[in-house]
Design an enzyme around this catalytic site. Structure first.
Site, PDB file in Angstrom:
ATOM      1  N   THR A  40      -6.230   0.142   5.249  1.00 28.54           N
ATOM      2  CA  THR A  40      -4.931   0.829   5.168  1.00 28.54           C
ATOM      3  C   THR A  40      -4.842   1.677   3.902  1.00 28.54           C
ATOM      4  OG1 THR A  40      -3.760  -0.856   3.875  1.00 28.54           O
ATOM      5  CG2 THR A  40      -3.853  -1.180   6.270  1.00 28.54           C
ATOM      6  N   GLY A  66      -2.329  -9.331   1.076  1.00 25.11           N
ATOM      7  CA  GLY A  66      -1.351 -10.309   0.604  1.00 25.11           C
ATOM      8  C   GLY A  66      -0.285 -10.568   1.664  1.00 25.11           C
ATOM      9  N   ASP A  67       0.832 -11.119   1.215  1.00 26.09           N
ATOM     10  CA  ASP A  67       1.899 -11.479   2.153  1.00 26.09           C
ATOM     11  C   ASP A  67       2.435 -10.262   2.910  1.00 26.09           C
ATOM     12  OD1 ASP A  67       2.177 -14.374   1.679  1.00 26.09           O
ATOM     13  OD2 ASP A  67       2.604 -13.727  -0.359  1.00 26.09           O
ATOM     14  N   GLY A  68       2.471  -9.099   2.238  1.00 28.68           N
ATOM     15  CA  GLY A  68       2.974  -7.886   2.890  1.00 28.68           C
ATOM     16  C   GLY A  68       2.078  -7.462   4.044  1.00 28.68           C
ATOM     17  N   THR A  69       0.789  -7.592   3.859  1.00 25.79           N
ATOM     18  CA  THR A  69      -0.150  -7.204   4.917  1.00 25.79           C
ATOM     19  C   THR A  69      -0.080  -8.181   6.087  1.00 25.79           C
ATOM     20  OG1 THR A  69      -1.591  -6.280   3.229  1.00 25.79           O
ATOM     21  CG2 THR A  69      -2.582  -6.683   5.378  1.00 25.79           C
ATOM     22  N   ILE A  70      -0.003  -9.481   5.774  1.00 27.68           N
ATOM     23  CA  ILE A  70       0.130 -10.481   6.843  1.00 27.68           C
ATOM     24  C   ILE A  70       1.408 -10.215   7.633  1.00 27.68           C
ATOM     25  CG2 ILE A  70       0.462 -12.950   7.324  1.00 27.68           C
ATOM     26  CD1 ILE A  70      -1.195 -13.505   4.761  1.00 27.68           C
ATOM     27  N   GLU A  72       2.967  -7.322   8.047  1.00 29.87           N
ATOM     28  CA  GLU A  72       2.839  -6.123   8.900  1.00 29.87           C
ATOM     29  C   GLU A  72       2.020  -6.400  10.151  1.00 29.87           C
ATOM     30  OE1 GLU A  72       2.068  -1.943   7.843  1.00 29.87           O
ATOM     31  OE2 GLU A  72       2.131  -2.663   5.792  1.00 29.87           O
ATOM     32  N   GLU A 271       8.811  -7.267   1.371  1.00 27.34           N
ATOM     33  CA  GLU A 271       9.270  -5.905   1.673  1.00 27.34           C
ATOM     34  C   GLU A 271      10.796  -5.901   1.700  1.00 27.34           C
ATOM     35  OE1 GLU A 271       7.074  -3.382   1.909  1.00 27.34           O
ATOM     36  OE2 GLU A 271       5.454  -4.830   1.627  1.00 27.34           O
TER      37      GLU A 271
HETATM   38  N1  LIG Z   1      -4.505   1.557   0.031  1.00 21.77           N
HETATM   39  C1  LIG Z   1      -3.360   1.081  -0.434  1.00 21.77           C
HETATM   40  N2  LIG Z   1      -3.075   1.187  -1.760  1.00 21.77           N
HETATM   41  C2  LIG Z   1      -1.915   0.727  -2.260  1.00 21.77           C
HETATM   42  N3  LIG Z   1      -0.943   0.117  -1.507  1.00 21.77           N
HETATM   43  C3  LIG Z   1      -1.187  -0.035  -0.191  1.00 21.77           C
HETATM   44  C4  LIG Z   1      -2.404   0.434   0.413  1.00 21.77           C
HETATM   45  N4  LIG Z   1      -2.349   0.132   1.743  1.00 21.77           N
HETATM   46  C5  LIG Z   1      -1.160  -0.483   1.973  1.00 21.77           C
HETATM   47  N5  LIG Z   1      -0.453  -0.574   0.821  1.00 21.77           N
HETATM   48  C6  LIG Z   1       0.841  -1.227   0.597  1.00 21.77           C
HETATM   49  O1  LIG Z   1       0.587  -2.575   0.244  1.00 21.77           O
HETATM   50  C7  LIG Z   1       1.765  -3.334   0.545  1.00 21.77           C
HETATM   51  C8  LIG Z   1       1.395  -4.735   0.949  1.00 21.77           C
HETATM   52  O2  LIG Z   1       0.666  -5.324  -0.088  1.00 21.77           O
HETATM   53  P1  LIG Z   1       0.354  -6.881  -0.009  1.00 21.77           P
HETATM   54  O3  LIG Z   1       1.649  -7.619   0.023  1.00 21.77           O
HETATM   55  O4  LIG Z   1      -0.579  -7.155   1.090  1.00 21.77           O
HETATM   56  O5  LIG Z   1      -0.376  -7.106  -1.367  1.00 21.77           O
HETATM   57  P2  LIG Z   1       0.174  -7.745  -2.728  1.00 21.77           P
HETATM   58  O6  LIG Z   1       1.527  -7.190  -3.039  1.00 21.77           O
HETATM   59  O7  LIG Z   1      -0.899  -7.609  -3.745  1.00 21.77           O
HETATM   60  O8  LIG Z   1       0.210  -9.272  -2.301  1.00 21.77           O
HETATM   61  P3  LIG Z   1       1.344 -10.396  -2.334  1.00 21.77           P
HETATM   62  O9  LIG Z   1       2.477  -9.896  -1.471  1.00 21.77           O
HETATM   63  O10 LIG Z   1       0.676 -11.599  -1.754  1.00 21.77           O
HETATM   64  O11 LIG Z   1       1.717 -10.531  -3.767  1.00 21.77           O
HETATM   65  C9  LIG Z   1       2.491  -2.596   1.648  1.00 21.77           C
HETATM   66  O12 LIG Z   1       3.796  -2.323   1.191  1.00 21.77           O
HETATM   67  C10 LIG Z   1       1.715  -1.288   1.825  1.00 21.77           C
HETATM   68  O13 LIG Z   1       2.592  -0.203   1.799  1.00 21.77           O
END
Ligand SMILES: Nc1ncnc2c1ncn2[C@@H]1O[C@H](COP(=O)(O)OP(=O)(O)OP(=O)(O)O)[C@@H](O)[C@H]1O
Length: 299
Positions: A40, A66-70, A72, A271
């Protein structure tokens, strides 16, 4: 599940390009696993890749992030026709990884992928908000929301889950309680909340067990309200240790309505969603997820 003939891995681009992840996928492909990888770039990509995976008749989609990806990936799967929903595996690559940690998904990428490819799928609940949004782990309002949405990315990268706590302490002067009302069958509460946790899973914000009794396959939500008359040190202690407090209200429900006269932010698995009214209901057995057999979040 035997070797899946067609598994998709959706990697959040933030954590995709590490040697551990590359090595693990290479090793599994050499063993005969057919793994399609998508990466992504921004919000929305993961949902589109789920649609692609379904078109290609994938039986398994592994959410790498992370939690945001799970969130989605799971939210996109649950909106597919129930006859063609792939199961979901988890490869923890985020900062907090609250859902994966609470489920005891292995941290090591190869081990996490082996579990996703060989474990038994279990039907788990999800939670629907205002008929169109979903969360799989937890919705938080108030103090918790501010910490998780405002903690700078650089701090997260440097300190991991601890960054949320540190940022929370430094922002203590600006924390404002949310004045709100929560109603459900046989339940009514009105007042000022510093933290509202609505858990399918049990922890949020980098390891804080806000809803310690939550289970992901019991058809119930765990509501926890930390009332605003608690002092900040006691509040932080409750958050960190998950201790009982007379200022915490806990309730098991299958749906609730949260209303506020001012605009609130409800944080769905990280989110933010803004609004004055949130109608929240559990969707029992919404998706099938590959989890360790001793997963503590299962009844
Ligand atoms: N290539 C990318 N670079 C930066 N952000 C991204 C990318 N691809 C997706 N995103 C954003 O990443 C967010 C989700 O991040 P995720 O929650 O998985 O990771 P995290 O914040 O590090 O983990 P956690 O929620 O467990 O703390 C989404 O809001 C999405 O918009």
């Amino acid at each position: 599940m035997a070797i899946s003939p067609n598994a998709f891995i959706i990697l959040n681009g933030k954590g995709a390009n590490t040697p551990e992840v590359r090595d693990a996928i290479k090793k599994l492909r050499e063993q005969g696993y057919q793994l399609e990888v998508r990466v992504t770039w921004e919000y929305g990509d993961a949902g589109r890749y789920v649609t692609e995976a379904q078109r290609q008749h994938a039986e398994l989609i592994i959410a790498g992030g992370g939690d945001g990806t799970i969130n989605e990936v799971a939210a996109a799967i649950v909106q597919l026709n129930s006859h063609s929903r792939p199961a979901m595996g988890i490869l923890p690559l985020g900062t907090a990884n609250d859902f994966a940690t609470a489920c005891q998904i292995p941290e090591q990428p190869y081990q996490a992928l082996i579990l996703a490819l060989n474990g038994n799928p279990v039907a788990i609940d999800m939670v629907k908000v205002n008929q169109q949004h979903y969360f799989i782990n937890m919705a938080t309002g108030g103090f918790g929301t501010k910490i998780t949405t405002e903690t700078p990315d650089k701090l997260k990268a440097a300190l991991g889950g601890f960054s949320y706590l540190l940022h929370g302490i430094t922002q203590a002067n600006t924390l404002k309680p949310d004045n709100c009302t929560i109603t459900a069958d046989n339940f009514h509460w009105s007042g000022e909340a510093l933290v509202i946790g609505i858990g399918n899973g049990k922890q949020a914000g980098g390891g804080h067990p806000l809803c310690p009794d939550a289970k992901i396959n019991d058809g119930q939500l765990q509501l926890a309200i930390l009332m605003a008359d608690e002092s900040l040190p006691a509040l932080l202690s409750s958050l960190i240790n998950g201790k009982d407090s007379e200022h915490i209200i806990e309730k098991s429900l299958n749906s609730l309505t949260l209303t506020s006269s001012h605009e609130m932010i409800l944080n769905l698995d990280g989110e933010p969603l803004k609004g004055n009214q949130f109608q929240i209901e559990v969707v029992p057995a919404a998706i099938r997820c590959l989890l360790p057999s001793n997963c503590p979040l299962l009844i």
